[in-house]
Design a protein around this motif. Structure first.
Motif, PDB file in Angstrom:
ATOM      1  N   THR A   1      41.362  34.282  41.729  1.00 32.62           N
ATOM      2  CA  THR A   1      42.738  34.728  41.939  1.00 32.62           C
ATOM      3  C   THR A   1      43.518  34.621  40.640  1.00 32.62           C
ATOM      4  O   THR A   1      43.132  33.871  39.733  1.00 32.62           O
ATOM      5  CB  THR A   1      43.446  33.869  43.018  1.00 32.62           C
ATOM      6  N   PRO A   2      44.641  35.336  40.524  1.00 30.74           N
ATOM      7  CA  PRO A   2      45.459  35.268  39.313  1.00 30.74           C
ATOM      8  C   PRO A   2      46.128  33.902  39.106  1.00 30.74           C
ATOM      9  O   PRO A   2      46.649  33.633  38.037  1.00 30.74           O
ATOM     10  CB  PRO A   2      46.530  36.342  39.524  1.00 30.74           C
ATOM     11  N   THR A   3      46.087  33.055  40.113  1.00 30.87           N
ATOM     12  CA  THR A   3      46.706  31.737  39.994  1.00 30.87           C
ATOM     13  C   THR A   3      45.781  30.710  39.356  1.00 30.87           C
ATOM     14  O   THR A   3      46.147  29.545  39.219  1.00 30.87           O
ATOM     15  CB  THR A   3      47.132  31.212  41.384  1.00 30.87           C
ATOM     16  N   GLY A   4      44.572  31.124  38.983  1.00 31.62           N
ATOM     17  CA  GLY A   4      43.639  30.217  38.344  1.00 31.62           C
ATOM     18  C   GLY A   4      42.752  29.457  39.301  1.00 31.62           C
ATOM     19  O   GLY A   4      41.995  28.582  38.899  1.00 31.62           O
ATOM     20  N   TYR A   5      42.841  29.799  40.561  1.00 31.60           N
ATOM     21  CA  TYR A   5      42.050  29.106  41.573  1.00 31.60           C
ATOM     22  C   TYR A   5      41.165  30.090  42.327  1.00 31.60           C
ATOM     23  O   TYR A   5      41.392  31.303  42.291  1.00 31.60           O
ATOM     24  CB  TYR A   5      42.961  28.371  42.566  1.00 31.60           C
ATOM     25  N   LEU A   6      40.168  29.549  43.007  1.00 33.06           N
ATOM     26  CA  LEU A   6      39.297  30.344  43.862  1.00 33.06           C
ATOM     27  C   LEU A   6      39.928  30.461  45.237  1.00 33.06           C
ATOM     28  O   LEU A   6      40.766  29.649  45.609  1.00 33.06           O
ATOM     29  CB  LEU A   6      37.937  29.647  44.014  1.00 33.06           C
TER      30      LEU A   6
ATOM     31  N   ALA B   1      39.818  33.976  34.020  1.00 32.45           N
ATOM     32  CA  ALA B   1      38.777  33.975  35.053  1.00 32.45           C
ATOM     33  C   ALA B   1      38.547  35.381  35.591  1.00 32.45           C
ATOM     34  O   ALA B   1      37.403  35.794  35.804  1.00 32.45           O
ATOM     35  CB  ALA B   1      39.161  33.019  36.184  1.00 32.45           C
ATOM     36  N   ILE B   2      39.625  36.115  35.797  1.00 29.58           N
ATOM     37  CA  ILE B   2      39.491  37.492  36.297  1.00 29.58           C
ATOM     38  C   ILE B   2      38.806  38.371  35.254  1.00 29.58           C
ATOM     39  O   ILE B   2      37.935  39.177  35.579  1.00 29.58           O
ATOM     40  CB  ILE B   2      40.863  38.051  36.726  1.00 29.58           C
ATOM     41  N   GLU B   3      39.172  38.208  33.983  1.00 29.08           N
ATOM     42  CA  GLU B   3      38.537  38.987  32.909  1.00 29.08           C
ATOM     43  C   GLU B   3      37.042  38.702  32.835  1.00 29.08           C
ATOM     44  O   GLU B   3      36.244  39.606  32.592  1.00 29.08           O
ATOM     45  CB  GLU B   3      39.187  38.657  31.560  1.00 29.08           C
ATOM     46  N   LYS B   4      36.660  37.437  33.025  1.00 26.55           N
ATOM     47  CA  LYS B   4      35.259  37.027  32.913  1.00 26.55           C
ATOM     48  C   LYS B   4      34.437  37.320  34.165  1.00 26.55           C
ATOM     49  O   LYS B   4      33.216  37.226  34.130  1.00 26.55           O
ATOM     50  CB  LYS B   4      35.173  35.528  32.622  1.00 26.55           C
ATOM     51  N   THR B   5      35.091  37.660  35.254  1.00 27.18           N
ATOM     52  CA  THR B   5      34.358  37.904  36.500  1.00 27.18           C
ATOM     53  C   THR B   5      33.447  39.118  36.327  1.00 27.18           C
ATOM     54  O   THR B   5      33.893  40.191  35.945  1.00 27.18           O
ATOM     55  CB  THR B   5      35.346  38.149  37.668  1.00 27.18           C
ATOM     56  N   PRO B   6      32.158  38.935  36.600  1.00 30.40           N
ATOM     57  CA  PRO B   6      31.218  40.060  36.460  1.00 30.40           C
ATOM     58  C   PRO B   6      31.480  41.149  37.485  1.00 30.40           C
ATOM     59  O   PRO B   6      32.033  40.906  38.553  1.00 30.40           O
ATOM     60  CB  PRO B   6      29.850  39.419  36.733  1.00 30.40           C
ATOM     61  N   SER B   7      31.054  42.360  37.148  1.00 33.65           N
ATOM     62  CA  SER B   7      31.231  43.438  38.104  1.00 33.65           C
ATOM     63  C   SER B   7      30.427  43.172  39.360  1.00 33.65           C
ATOM     64  O   SER B   7      29.403  42.529  39.328  1.00 33.65           O
ATOM     65  CB  SER B   7      30.835  44.716  37.503  1.00 33.65           C
ATOM     66  N   GLY B   8      31.003  43.618  40.463  1.00 35.05           N
ATOM     67  CA  GLY B   8      30.396  43.406  41.765  1.00 35.05           C
ATOM     68  C   GLY B   8      30.972  42.211  42.510  1.00 35.05           C
ATOM     69  O   GLY B   8      30.756  42.073  43.703  1.00 35.05           O
ATOM     70  N   GLN B   9      31.692  41.354  41.782  1.00 32.66           N
ATOM     71  CA  GLN B   9      32.308  40.194  42.428  1.00 32.66           C
ATOM     72  C   GLN B   9      33.784  40.470  42.703  1.00 32.66           C
ATOM     73  O   GLN B   9      34.365  41.390  42.139  1.00 32.66           O
ATOM     74  CB  GLN B   9      32.141  38.947  41.560  1.00 32.66           C
ATOM     75  N   PHE B  10      34.382  39.650  43.567  1.00 33.43           N
ATOM     76  CA  PHE B  10      35.745  39.892  44.013  1.00 33.43           C
ATOM     77  C   PHE B  10      36.793  39.156  43.195  1.00 33.43           C
ATOM     78  O   PHE B  10      36.589  38.016  42.776  1.00 33.43           O
ATOM     79  CB  PHE B  10      35.910  39.484  45.484  1.00 33.43           C
ATOM     80  N   VAL B  11      37.915  39.870  42.977  1.00 31.22           N
ATOM     81  CA  VAL B  11      39.113  39.294  42.365  1.00 31.22           C
ATOM     82  C   VAL B  11      40.302  39.722  43.216  1.00 31.22           C
ATOM     83  O   VAL B  11      40.278  40.774  43.850  1.00 31.22           O
ATOM     84  CB  VAL B  11      39.302  39.753  40.898  1.00 31.22           C
ATOM     85  N   LEU B  12      41.322  38.900  43.211  1.00 30.31           N
ATOM     86  CA  LEU B  12      42.526  39.212  43.979  1.00 30.31           C
ATOM     87  C   LEU B  12      43.495  39.949  43.063  1.00 30.31           C
ATOM     88  O   LEU B  12      43.930  39.415  42.051  1.00 30.31           O
ATOM     89  CB  LEU B  12      43.157  37.920  44.511  1.00 30.31           C
ATOM     90  N   MET B  13      43.820  41.192  43.414  1.00 31.82           N
ATOM     91  CA  MET B  13      44.729  42.014  42.619  1.00 31.82           C
ATOM     92  C   MET B  13      45.820  42.546  43.523  1.00 31.82           C
ATOM     93  O   MET B  13      45.509  43.191  44.532  1.00 31.82           O
ATOM     94  CB  MET B  13      43.990  43.185  41.978  1.00 31.82           C
ATOM     95  N   ASN B  14      47.059  42.273  43.172  1.00 31.32           N
ATOM     96  CA  ASN B  14      48.202  42.731  43.958  1.00 31.32           C
ATOM     97  C   ASN B  14      48.068  42.381  45.439  1.00 31.32           C
ATOM     98  O   ASN B  14      48.360  43.188  46.314  1.00 31.32           O
ATOM     99  CB  ASN B  14      48.395  44.238  43.780  1.00 31.32           C
ATOM    100  N   GLY B  15      47.572  41.168  45.691  1.00 26.34           N
ATOM    101  CA  GLY B  15      47.469  40.682  47.063  1.00 26.34           C
ATOM    102  C   GLY B  15      46.295  41.185  47.856  1.00 26.34           C
ATOM    103  O   GLY B  15      46.175  40.908  49.037  1.00 26.34           O
TER     104      GLY B  15
END
Length: 114
Positions: A44-49, A95-109
């Motif tokens: 997540t953009p807050t630095g947490y999972l 963390a979001i930048e380093k997340t490999p493709s195919g994995q989930f990130v939280l963007m705009n909720g």
């Protein structure tokens, strides 16, 4: 009186059991990558999972890793005399930048597969 004894016994049993249920950091670290690859946990953009989809020990992994991250963010913030929120924000971006493709990130909720 009988009820009080039963309640005391229950509380003691609970006190003994709860620490055993908590997942250790080492175990959480071992499970983290697999859970991220399965789409159960995301950054997540807050630095947490956070849990993307409940399954297995995903919640316990998130809690253990986030507790360690929170402690580290606090240490960094104190060292540099900045707010914990500032550290969390920078850590979240990285963390979001380093997340490999195919994995989930939280963007705009919303959870997005990178």
């Amino acid at each position: 009186m009988r009820r009080l004894i039963q309640l005391s016994a229950f509380i003691m049993a609970l006190a003994i059991t709860l620490p055993a249920l908590a997942m250790g950091l080492d175990e959480a670290k071992q499970k983290l990558d697999g859970f991220k690859q399965q789409g159960l946990i995301g950054e997540t953009p807050t630095g947490y999972l956070d849990v993307v989809k409940a399954g297995g020990d995903a919640s316990a992994v998130v809690q253990a890793i986030n507790n360690a991250r929170r402690a580290e963010y606090t240490r960094i913030a104190e060292k540099h005399s900045i707010s914990v929120t500032q550290v969390e924000t920078v850590a979240g971006q990285k963390a979001i930048e380093k997340t490999p493709s195919g994995q989930f990130v939280l963007m705009n909720g919303k959870w997005v597969r990178k």
